[in-house]
Scaffold this motif. Sequence first.
Motif, PDB file in Angstrom:
ATOM      1  N   ILE A  93      -0.747   3.606  -5.089  1.00 56.09           N
ATOM      2  CA  ILE A  93       0.417   2.320  -5.729  1.00 56.09           C
ATOM      3  C   ILE A  93       2.083   2.830  -5.471  1.00 56.09           C
ATOM      4  O   ILE A  93       1.613   4.472  -6.041  1.00 56.09           O
ATOM      5  N   TYR A  98       0.562  -1.694  -3.765  1.00 57.43           N
ATOM      6  CA  TYR A  98      -0.561  -1.149  -2.158  1.00 57.43           C
ATOM      7  C   TYR A  98       0.250  -1.366  -1.228  1.00 57.43           C
ATOM      8  O   TYR A  98       0.102  -1.586  -0.688  1.00 57.43           O
ATOM      9  N   GLY A 133      -1.550  -6.321  -0.374  1.00 57.07           N
ATOM     10  CA  GLY A 133      -1.141  -4.768   0.087  1.00 57.07           C
ATOM     11  C   GLY A 133       0.296  -4.817   1.371  1.00 57.07           C
ATOM     12  O   GLY A 133       0.186  -5.979   1.931  1.00 57.07           O
TER      13      GLY A 133
END
Length: 212
Positions: A93, A98, A133
């Motif tokens: 993180i 992410y 992500g």
Amino acid sequence: MTFNYPNGKPYSQKKSNIFHEKHKSKIIYGNRGMSLEQEINDSNAYYLENEIAVIHKKPIPIQIVDVDYPKRSAAVIKKAYFKTPSTTDYNGIYRGYYLDFEAKETKNKTSFPLSNFHAHQIKHMKACLKQKGICFTIVRFVLTDELFLMPCNLLFKYWDNQQNERKSIPKSEIQKNSFKINYSLQPRIPYLKYVDLLIKQIEGEENEGTRS
């Protein structure tokens, strides 16, 4: 020691860099004496200690099936299997994002072979991308000691077209569409500085899509 994949096929070092960390640490690139993985691990330790990001090397899922005990105080693994196919090298993180990424090296001078990747790794990164992500690969050209943060869209472009086109990504394309990473003292590989640029690029593309 023998390792096998989940399907029972024997593990080959020529086709994978998994379990090569101990040997790679003895290789000297640019007279630094450290592998790309070691440098990224040290950089991640710096980021964690300074509360900048939480990023770790993913553990490798292994099932041990044969162990030898030459001494009471020592055990030697003789045979093991990959329990499941590995995904990517690192995740974590940063700034609420992410991150999921690979670290790859090549001795090719003019291109980056797609054989460095496996289909399940590409599938994994595409799945992460769908969940917003941020995926990329840190690429090192060993002979010139050049580092790049290569966005996943460039990798996907060549991967998806390799049946009809070339089996590698030209270095010129990586230079044009990636971020060149400059080494520093602390951390040794300051890749999050270039992740910031990637995030800015992604946010800009999203804003463009909203306006249109």
